[in-house]
Design an enzyme around this catalytic site. Structure first.
Site, PDB file in Angstrom:
ATOM      1  N   ASP A  70      32.803  38.684  43.538  1.00  0.00           N
ATOM      2  CA  ASP A  70      32.257  38.632  44.882  1.00  0.00           C
ATOM      3  C   ASP A  70      30.895  37.700  44.710  1.00  0.00           C
ATOM      4  O   ASP A  70      30.767  36.996  45.727  1.00  0.00           O
ATOM      5  CB  ASP A  70      31.584  39.894  45.478  1.00  0.00           C
ATOM      6  CG  ASP A  70      32.822  41.007  45.440  1.00  0.00           C
ATOM      7  OD1 ASP A  70      34.017  40.629  45.668  1.00  0.00           O
ATOM      8  OD2 ASP A  70      32.404  42.061  45.233  1.00  0.00           O
ATOM      9  N   ASN A 108      40.786  34.678  38.908  1.00  0.00           N
ATOM     10  CA  ASN A 108      40.259  34.379  37.261  1.00  0.00           C
ATOM     11  C   ASN A 108      41.544  33.962  36.665  1.00  0.00           C
ATOM     12  O   ASN A 108      42.478  33.635  37.095  1.00  0.00           O
ATOM     13  CB  ASN A 108      39.802  35.821  37.256  1.00  0.00           C
ATOM     14  CG  ASN A 108      40.717  36.923  37.416  1.00  0.00           C
ATOM     15  OD1 ASN A 108      42.126  36.674  37.120  1.00  0.00           O
ATOM     16  ND2 ASN A 108      40.415  38.121  37.946  1.00  0.00           N
ATOM     17  N   LEU A 109      41.163  33.897  35.436  1.00  0.00           N
ATOM     18  CA  LEU A 109      42.107  33.489  34.488  1.00  0.00           C
ATOM     19  C   LEU A 109      43.533  34.115  34.691  1.00  0.00           C
ATOM     20  O   LEU A 109      44.682  33.744  34.193  1.00  0.00           O
ATOM     21  CB  LEU A 109      41.752  33.243  33.192  1.00  0.00           C
ATOM     22  CG  LEU A 109      42.611  32.654  31.837  1.00  0.00           C
ATOM     23  CD1 LEU A 109      42.857  31.368  32.506  1.00  0.00           C
ATOM     24  CD2 LEU A 109      41.960  32.616  30.680  1.00  0.00           C
ATOM     25  N   GLY A 110      43.368  35.557  34.577  1.00  0.00           N
ATOM     26  CA  GLY A 110      44.606  36.280  34.496  1.00  0.00           C
ATOM     27  C   GLY A 110      45.503  36.158  35.836  1.00  0.00           C
ATOM     28  O   GLY A 110      46.689  36.113  35.661  1.00  0.00           O
ATOM     29  N   GLU A 111      44.906  35.914  36.802  1.00  0.00           N
ATOM     30  CA  GLU A 111      45.632  35.872  38.045  1.00  0.00           C
ATOM     31  C   GLU A 111      46.320  34.297  38.060  1.00  0.00           C
ATOM     32  O   GLU A 111      47.312  34.058  38.484  1.00  0.00           O
ATOM     33  CB  GLU A 111      44.577  35.885  39.391  1.00  0.00           C
ATOM     34  CG  GLU A 111      43.958  37.328  39.493  1.00  0.00           C
ATOM     35  CD  GLU A 111      42.615  37.277  40.655  1.00  0.00           C
ATOM     36  OE1 GLU A 111      42.547  38.350  41.030  1.00  0.00           O
ATOM     37  OE2 GLU A 111      41.954  36.461  40.659  1.00  0.00           O
TER      38      GLU A 111
END
Length: 476
Positions: free
Chosen positions: A264, A195-198
């Site tokens: 998921d 995701n963008l944060g990761e």
């Protein structure tokens, strides 16, 4: 860009990762505890759902494909419960049961569909020996087309480099839903889906699309990936591939109810589409659509093939009545995905009479939808003679469409409807008269696809030819 959902059920996927049990306690709350400033919940219902990597496998199985799941669980009751739930949903389990840890369980206390509290029951898996999991993955690999690694950072994938090398060495595409700040361990996978944060935690801030694409391509090349997919919440998704312009897809979510398990769904549907033969752009489009649907549901949820099809083609579903062949094929496909049984018959139906009506009503009772294929004017003339038909094709189709038993009416011009039937592939092919099932045009194709062929009796003493002869005799 065409997305064919009918091929998804042919896919075979192996999911490996952190397996969890999501437990929900539902109840009402109307007062504050006298012991502490917290609400008192009167629990009225308990619910258990497979979570983490198990939810990925469940998403795949819910869409009709074959899913296998490998993960580390404890030697406890919750592991037994998980295995039973998954196998009841046609997910094959390859669990490594460790005596050193409990099965990861997350208990959520819910009231009025709002989460009040979450309690986690788990121990770190990073220090335990997961060679047993590697052995189970090796046993399951031959039956898989694609491998999905679902990393929740719990430690089940503490040998992730070995798992990637093993799967790639076996010629399998490997998809990774990553966790943590070290993406180097995923080197050599086919695609990762942070995701963008990761993603920003690894490459730094990305204030705009251009920066994201530049840093994404650099990371993709460094990790030797085929592709990189960044999920961006309300901004949708961005796909980065070598030699291609970045593909930015807007979100399909109309209402966000609960984002639990959305990742998921994304990687599950992505892997499913790739295993079924779709390319990355088509697979990403399908995963993006699925994510928009699942966040509108509470908790860890799955989608059905019918929900996905309706979202994909909902504005294109055919009306009932007269229809062209291409539209009929789409309409029948949609009906089957909704679980409806489709019956098909054919004929000239030149002058509709009581025998026809009784026959069509009998045919309709064999299923949920009835398709009537009608000979066009030229083919009726070849079959019945130059003075036929009495009624032109348009009028014959209009009259048939007016019967309550008939859902769709489609014309054909060949000598037999065999080609049309092979394209439509009904669940049941019906013919009236004294035919043998194996002699009915189109029957072989229907039976080869798992359908059935039925012969029905016509009503005695009623036929179009007899009616025409009677009319001519009276006029004479």
């Amino acid at each position: 860009m065409k997305l064919d959902l009918t091929v998804l059920e042919q896919a075979r996927l192996l999911v490996v990762g952190d397996v969890m049990l999501d437990r929900y306690w539902h109840g009402g709350t109307s007062r504050i505890s006298p012991e502490a400033p917290v609400p008192v919940v009167k629990v009225g219902e308990s619910e258990d759902r497979p979570g983490g990597a198990a939810n990925v496998a469940l998403n795949i199985a819910a869409l009709g494909a074959h899913a296998a799941l490998a993960g580390v669980v404890g030697e406890d009751e919750n592991a037994d419960l998980l295995a039973a739930r998954l196998e009841a949903c046609d997910v094959s389990t390859y669990f490594y049961r460790s005596p050193e840890i409990p099965t990861i369980t997350k208990l959520r206390v819910m009231s009025r569909n709002q989460q009040l509290l979450r309690l986690d029951f788990e121990e770190s898996l990073w220090e335990i020996d997961t060679q047993g999991l590697t052995e189970r993955v090796e046993a399951a690999l031959p039956e898989a087309d694609v491998v999905i690694l679902s990393d929740y950072g719990k430690g089940s994938l503490n040998r992730v480099e070995t798992l990637i090398a093993t799967a790639r060495g076996a010629g399998k595409r490997v998809l990774v839903d990553p966790k943590g700040h070290d993406f180097a361990k995923y080197r050599g996978a086919s695609i990762i889906t942070p995701n963008l944060g990761e993603f920003e935690a690894v490459v730094g801030p990305c204030p705009d699309d251009a920066t994201l694409a530049e840093k994404g391509e650099r990371l993709r090349a460094e990790l030797e990936l085929e592709a990189l997919l960044v999920t961006r919440s309300e901004k949708g998704m961005t796909l980065i591939r070598e030699g291609h312009a970045p593909l930015h897809l807007p979100t399909h979510a109309r209402e966000v109810y609960d984002v639990t398990g959305a990742g998921d769904t994304v990687i599950g549907v992505l892997g499913l589409a790739l295993a079924a033969g779709h390319g990355y752009p088509e697979a990403i489009m399908l995963a993006n659509l699925a994510a928009g649907l699942v966040v509108a549901k509470p908790g860890t949820a799955t989608l059905s093939i019918a929900e996905l099809y309706t979202a994909l083609h909902g504005d294109k579903l055919a009306e009932f009545g007269p229809i062209e062949e291409s539209a009929l094929i789409d309409a029948v496909r949609a009906a089957k995905l909704r679980g409806e049984r489709v019956v098909m018959t054919n004929g000239c139906f030149d002058i509709l009479h009581a025998g026809h009506v009784a026959y069509l009503e009998q045919a309709k009772r064999l299923g949920d939808r009835l398709v009537v294929a009608v000979n066009d004017d030229a083919s009726v003339g070849r079959l019945k003679g130059p003075k036929r038909p009495i009624n032109a094709l348009e009028r014959r189709m209009q009259v048939l469409a007016g019967l309550s038993a008939v859902d769709w009416v489609v014309p054909f011009g060949e000598e037999t409807p065999a080609r049309l039937i092979a394209e439509v592939l009904p669940d049941v092919l019906v013919k009236g008269g004294d035919y043998r099932p194996e002699d009915i045009a189109g029957g072989e194709a229907v039976m080869a696809a798992g359908g059935e062929v039925r012969v029905l009796n016509f009503e005695d003493g009623v036929s179009t030819t007899a009616m025409i002869d009677t009319i001519l005799d009276r006029e004479g």
